[in-house]
Structures are given as C-alpha cells and as structure tokens.
Write an enzyme that holds these catalytic residues in place. Structure first.
Site, mmCIF file in Angstrom:
data_model
loop_
_atom_site.group_PDB
_atom_site.id
_atom_site.type_symbol
_atom_site.label_atom_id
_atom_site.label_comp_id
_atom_site.label_asym_id
_atom_site.label_seq_id
_atom_site.Cartn_x
_atom_site.Cartn_y
_atom_site.Cartn_z
ATOM 1 N N ASP A 7 17.518 47.598 28.501
ATOM 2 C CA ASP A 7 17.950 48.120 28.890
ATOM 3 C C ASP A 7 18.669 47.126 31.122
ATOM 4 O O ASP A 7 18.227 46.047 31.090
ATOM 5 C CB ASP A 7 16.632 48.896 30.441
ATOM 6 C CG ASP A 7 17.093 49.726 31.081
ATOM 7 O OD1 ASP A 7 18.301 50.789 31.546
ATOM 8 O OD2 ASP A 7 16.583 49.620 32.110
ATOM 9 N N ASP A 9 19.509 48.401 34.445
ATOM 10 C CA ASP A 9 19.047 48.809 35.614
ATOM 11 C C ASP A 9 17.233 48.357 36.590
ATOM 12 O O ASP A 9 16.708 48.768 35.857
ATOM 13 C CB ASP A 9 19.418 49.931 36.544
ATOM 14 C CG ASP A 9 20.744 50.267 36.637
ATOM 15 O OD1 ASP A 9 21.752 49.018 36.909
ATOM 16 O OD2 ASP A 9 21.606 51.358 36.477
ATOM 17 N N ASP A 178 12.001 49.293 32.258
ATOM 18 C CA ASP A 178 11.784 49.550 32.954
ATOM 19 C C ASP A 178 11.182 50.672 32.817
ATOM 20 O O ASP A 178 10.298 51.094 34.142
ATOM 21 C CB ASP A 178 12.305 48.761 34.740
ATOM 22 C CG ASP A 178 12.999 50.377 34.378
ATOM 23 O OD1 ASP A 178 13.280 51.231 36.057
ATOM 24 O OD2 ASP A 178 14.717 50.138 34.034
#
Length: 244
Positions: A7, A9, A178
């Site tokens: 991922d 961000d 995250d």
C-alpha cells in the site's frame, strides 16, 4: 517472481498523498483553504468506512479539471520533491531496495489516483503499480473513475487481473499495509504485514499473529512559500495523516 506488494499512504509514506496534494493545490493558489476542510470531512468518512470513493475522486479533481492531463503531470515533480520525498519512511526505502536486490518484484497498489501514484512510485524506484484509473476526454480528466477502483475488494480484483496479464502468481507474496480497508487483500497473501497499522488492523493482526511494523516518521518542514504556510517539524498524528 515473488511479489512484494505495498500500500502507499501511511505505509511507505508518513502521511497521505491525496491530503498532501490538496495542501499543494492550496499552496499553489489552485484551490482555496475550504478545500482542505472538505478533505478532512472526506477522510472522516474514510476512517468510518462510509466513504464513497467516486465522491472523493470527484472532489479531489474538481480544482484541476480546467488543467490538461499534461499540465497536471507537469506539476507532479514539484509536488513530489516538496511534499512527498521528505515524508518517505527511510525503512520503506531500504526495504524496497533490499527486495529488488534479492530479486523480488515490488508492486504498489493504492486507492489513490493514478497520476499521483505514478509520480510517487517513480520517486521510490518502483515500476509496477495499480491505482485509481481516471476517465479522460480530449486530454482532460472528467472527474470520473474508469474501470474497477483499487479500493477495498477492488484491490483484489485489479490485482488478480494484473497477475493474469503479467503471468505472475501470489505464491509466497507479501503485502504491507496500514489500513483495515486493505483486509480483503491482506487475507489473499501468504505473508500479510501490518505496517504502521490503524487501530482496527492492529487488533486483527494481533489476533492472527501477523507481523507488525511500526516505522518512525521522518521530521518534515513544509515548503516555504510567499504566503504564510504552517510548518510541521514533528511527525503528524494518525488522525492528521488521513489515508485513502
């Protein structure tokens, strides 16, 4: 080739590239301060898992719809240099380099618009990416999403399509994220890694004995502009980092 999937961000980047792009547009005089306030509201919906992605994409593009695709692309090097590069986790940069040296194939998959992800991936030295594709007309973005968006279950769909095209597989694949929104994809790989996880993902990672990484956000000072710009000389809190 074994895939190392990431991922973007708050995983590779200490912050959210869309929110940083919003700040960039305001600092460049392309959008108003009210644009940032609306972004905060959108991100609250994201964290509540009630965000309609098409609404967010339309919101993000609205201030630049008068610019051609080429004009927007011309803005990206300055955006990346000033707002993105200082916020890349050093541990992320090192991990990407290690995997490439070991012969793994890095892939970034993000629920961020493709023109942003392409620019950030280039900074990170990653060639392969999957991101939100945008409709264009006469070399201008329309504000609409094209195809399946790389968001939640859409990441799984787009990844499997990419695997077929590339003749790759998920055998021994890793995925670093995250966000609880990436749970569908985390459950697809053999080695899920919760990276700087939000509260919901941390709870699941703990229950399932997934590895958890907590990287240290680099200190960052906002670019000095002609008008007053807030300076962030400490890592932002998660609720300020706003991830899509």
């Amino acid at each position: 080739m074994t895939l190392a999937i990431f991922d973007l961000d708050e995983t590779l980047l200490a912050g959210d590239s869309c929110t940083l792009f919003c700040q960039f547009l305001v600092d460049e005089g392309i959008a108003s301060e009210a644009f940032l306030q609306q972004d905060v509201l959108m991100m609250q919906r994201y964290h509540a898992q009630t965000l309609v992605l098409a609404d967010y994409v339309g919101f993000l593009l609205e201030p630049v719809l008068h610019l051609s695709v080429d004009q927007i692309d011309a803005l990206m090097p300055r955006f990346v240099e000033r707002y993105i590069a200082p916020r890349i986790y050093p541990e992320a940069q090192q991990l990407l380099a290690d995997y490439q040296q070991q012969g793994l194939r890095p892939l970034i998959i993000s629920a961020t618009s493709e023109f942003i992800v392409k620019a950030v991936a280039a900074q990170l030295g990653v060639n392969d990416l999957l991101a939100i594709q945008l409709q264009t007309e006469n070399n201008f973005y329309t504000g609409d999403v094209r195809g399946v968006p790389t968001f939640r279950e859409g990441k799984v769909t787009r990844l499997h399509n990419w695997l077929a095209e590339q003749q790759e597989s998920l055998e021994d694949a890793l995925f670093y994220s995250d966000s609880i929104n990436d749970l569908p994809l985390l459950e697809q790989v053999e080695y899920p890694v919760a990276t700087n996880p939000d509260t919901a993902l941390l709870a699941i990672a703990s229950q399932r004995n997934w590895p958890v990484l907590q990287w240290t956000a680099p200190k960052w000072t906002a670019p000095q502009l002609n008008r007053s710009t807030p300076t962030h000389d400490q890592p932002l809190l998660r609720q300020e980092q706003n991830h899509v």
